[in-house]
Design a protein around this motif. Structure first.
Motif, mmCIF file in Angstrom:
data_model
loop_
_atom_site.group_PDB
_atom_site.id
_atom_site.type_symbol
_atom_site.label_atom_id
_atom_site.label_comp_id
_atom_site.label_asym_id
_atom_site.label_seq_id
_atom_site.Cartn_x
_atom_site.Cartn_y
_atom_site.Cartn_z
ATOM 1 N N PHE A 407 2.850 4.673 0.840
ATOM 2 C CA PHE A 407 2.730 4.022 -0.469
ATOM 3 C C PHE A 407 3.841 2.993 -0.691
ATOM 4 N N PHE A 408 5.035 3.359 -0.298
ATOM 5 C CA PHE A 408 6.172 2.440 -0.482
ATOM 6 C C PHE A 408 5.982 1.178 0.359
ATOM 7 N N PHE A 411 2.635 -0.790 -1.198
ATOM 8 C CA PHE A 411 2.546 -1.276 -2.570
ATOM 9 C C PHE A 411 3.880 -1.712 -3.183
ATOM 10 N N VAL A 412 4.989 -1.349 -2.550
ATOM 11 C CA VAL A 412 6.297 -1.816 -3.023
ATOM 12 C C VAL A 412 6.806 -2.930 -2.121
ATOM 13 N N LEU A 413 6.906 -2.634 -0.823
ATOM 14 C CA LEU A 413 7.334 -3.668 0.122
ATOM 15 C C LEU A 413 6.215 -4.658 0.426
ATOM 16 N N LYS A 414 4.962 -4.237 0.181
ATOM 17 C CA LYS A 414 3.776 -5.058 0.438
ATOM 18 C C LYS A 414 3.759 -5.586 1.879
#
Length: 453
Positions: A407-408, A411-414
């Motif tokens: 998920f990181f 959706f965060v680091l993309k």
């Protein structure tokens, strides 16, 4: 020295003889999955993607049944070595009780609110519509599947693997035949696409359950009796819960965690989902031998522990590990060989084809990680009644490492989808030091049978 070599060769022979029918069964199972994808390929990429997402619930349910089955096998294999058939039938009744209840928990939502179930995996309305029609029909199969899967697990635990294989292969052949009928509209049947796959699966599961009752009626060993669910089982129920609940929780946690990978990929676009649906088919073939050796090892080692041949069980666990490593190498080579065929067959977009190539390359080595962990955690450790280790290990690995990392990264680091996929596929190797340490400690090597049940 000559006697030791002879005993070693005999152990390898017996493990492989147990594994061979399971290999055949798993090959047919993988063939059904690939047949679904091959046939749906003519319908369109959306149908492939929707069914791939909808079957995540079947995958979770399969792991539930696998957990109950292996939990029952832990006890049944050892009582088989002890020669206690009455205890085996009581354990089977307990497992049936749980499998039926859990089947209902999946079947009712699939029949009543399939759209809600699909929105967990995707926001694409077309995929939700196709997947919903699949789930509503497949819900029928869940109820039959629970009974037959437990019975077949018990048959395998008492070394009746050939009967178990024939029943499974028969159901799979019926499934693939009906797939063709309902997907392509053969013999005047309507062309139903994804819904046709669900109808074919449900019919084959009903027929398989009927066949299980037929085998049970003719059996001299263990019978399939639904009334056994209500039989008092005393201390065996406590043993089953103590051993099976961690195994069941382990398999649910692992399968739900693995399904979260599909959630992550499902929200990165239909190209990733479509590529992954083909990767799963190829990987299933690559892991057939690995999973078969894991199952056979658990039965064989468990039987020896139940007969109090502890030293022999320890040595045969080591032999199983050697077979597993060889199977992992074979599986990786098989995936590599399949890459050009998969790329030439797949009717995907250009972007999805690029994803497919990378994902298959990653799986050439990922299979080895899966092979070693499956044989140890789900085979050898459980043969000695150690199901808690796998629960703790997989909970930490999946939910404290792999899923948060995925998920990181997505959706965060993309990060690009293939970097996310690569990171997700480090999960099996992170477990290795811990898993191998537990194997060498021999804490799992215990006789869990009782003299008076």
């Amino acid at each position: 020295m000559g006697e030791k070599r002879k005993a070693s060769r005999e152990s390898y022979r017996q493990i492989l003889l147990l594994a061979l029918p399971i290999v055949i069964q798993n090959l047919f199972s993988a063939a059904i999955s690939s047949a679904d994808v091959i046939m749906l390929n003519s319908v369109g990429q959306s149908s492939i993607s929707a069914v791939s997402l909808a079957t995540q619930y079947s995958s979770v349910l399969y792991m539930v049944f696998y957990g109950l089955g292996t939990g029952a096998t832990m006890l049944c294999a050892q009582y088989w070595g002890k020669g206690n058939l009455d205890a085996i039938e009581k354990v089977e009744g307990i497992a049936l009780r749980f499998s039926f209840g859990i089947s209902l928990l999946f079947a009712l939502p699939a029949a009543a609110v399939p759209r809600l179930m699909m929105t967990v995996f995707t926001s694409d309305q077309e995929l939700i519509q196709i997947g919903s029609s699949y789930l509503r029909v497949i819900s029928i199969s869940y109820l039959c599947w629970g009974f037959s899967e437990v019975y077949l697990s018990v048959l395998r635990s008492i070394e009746r693997v050939k009967i178990s294989t024939v029943l499974n292969v028969g159901a799979l052949l019926i499934n693939i035949s009906l797939n063709a009928v309902f997907i392509y509209g053969l013999f005047g049947a309507p062309r139903l696409g994804a819904q046709g796959v669900a109808i074919a699966t449900s019919i084959s599961r009903v027929i398989q359950l009927i066949a299980c009752f037929g085998v049970s009626a003719a059996s001299k060993d263990v019978h399939l009796r639904p009334q056994a669910m209500f039989q008092k089982s005393g201390v065996l129920l406590r043993d089953f819960l103590r051993l099976s609940v961690p195994a069941l929780a382990n398999d649910i946690i692992w399968s739900v965690g693995f399904s979260m990978y599909s959630v992550i990929m499902g929200h990165m676009g239909s190209d990733v989902v479509a590529a992954n649906s083909i990767v799963v088919v190829v990987r299933n073939f690559g892991t057939v031998l690995c999973y078969s050796i894991a199952s056979a090892s658990g039965i064989f080692v468990g039987k020896e522990i139940g007969a109090n041949r502890i030293e022999d069980a320890d040595q045969d666990a080591g032999r199983s590990m050697k077979l597993t490593v060889a199977a992992g190498v074979f599986g990786g080579v098989l995936v590599a060989v399949c890459i050009p065929f998969a790329l030439s067959y797949a009717s995907l977009s250009e972007t999805a084809m690029g994803y497919l190539r990378v994902m298959l390359l990653i799986n050439t080595y990922y299979i080895m990680g899966t092979a070693v962990n499956t044989t140890l955690i789900a085979g050898i450790f459980r043969a000695g009644g150690d199901s808690r280790f796998g629960l703790i290990c997989d909970t930490i690995d999946m939910w404290c490492y792999a899923v948060p990392l995925g998920f990181f990264a997505a959706f965060v680091l993309k990060l690009p989808p293939m970097w996310v996929y690569f990171l997700l596929c480090t999960d099996e190797f992170v477990k290795w030091p811990w898993v191998l340490h537990n194997y060498k400690s021999k804490k799992w090597l215990k006789n869990i049978t009782r003299e008076d049940v």
